[in-house]
Design a protein around this motif. Structure first.
Motif: not given
Length: 118
Positions: A42-46, A48
């Protein structure tokens, strides 16, 4: 050698020892594994690669932290335990399901972004 010179030498080593921690060469296999792990998380939720979102951009993290063992361990711990205050008041959520080995690979990918953008 007089005491003043010895003391000065010891003081210089003590003051600059942590500052000159040796950067490590990032293993391309670990960096690639970290990229894959991040892409499945889920890293790309927060975050870039080069733009601040909720959290800092990977490139900004790479600019702030050299790829030393100490920094890899510190940041891997933050991935697992979460944290706040370094980049503002929005806390990074904890990811206790991520193993220490996987967190280190993910961090190495992030830190590799500094070299990739030079």
């Amino acid at each position: 050698m007089n005491r003043t010179l010895i003391f000065s030498s010891c003081l210089a080593i003590g003051l600059f020892g942590a500052v000159t921690a040796k950067s490590q060469t990032l293993d391309p296999k670990e960096v690639a594994a970290g990229k894959l792990l991040i892409s499945k998380s889920d890293c790309f939720a927060c975050h870039k690669p080069d733009t601040k979102l909720v959290g800092p951009a990977y490139i900004d993290i790479a600019k702030k932290y050299k790829p030393t063992d100490a920094n890899v361990n510190l940041l891997a711990s933050k991935v697992i335990k979460g944290g706040s205050g370094t980049w503002g008041q929005v806390p990074m959520l904890a990811h206790p399901q991520v193993s220490a080995a996987d967190a280190k690979k993910m961090v190495k990918f992030v830190l590799s972004q500094g070299a990739a953008r030079k």
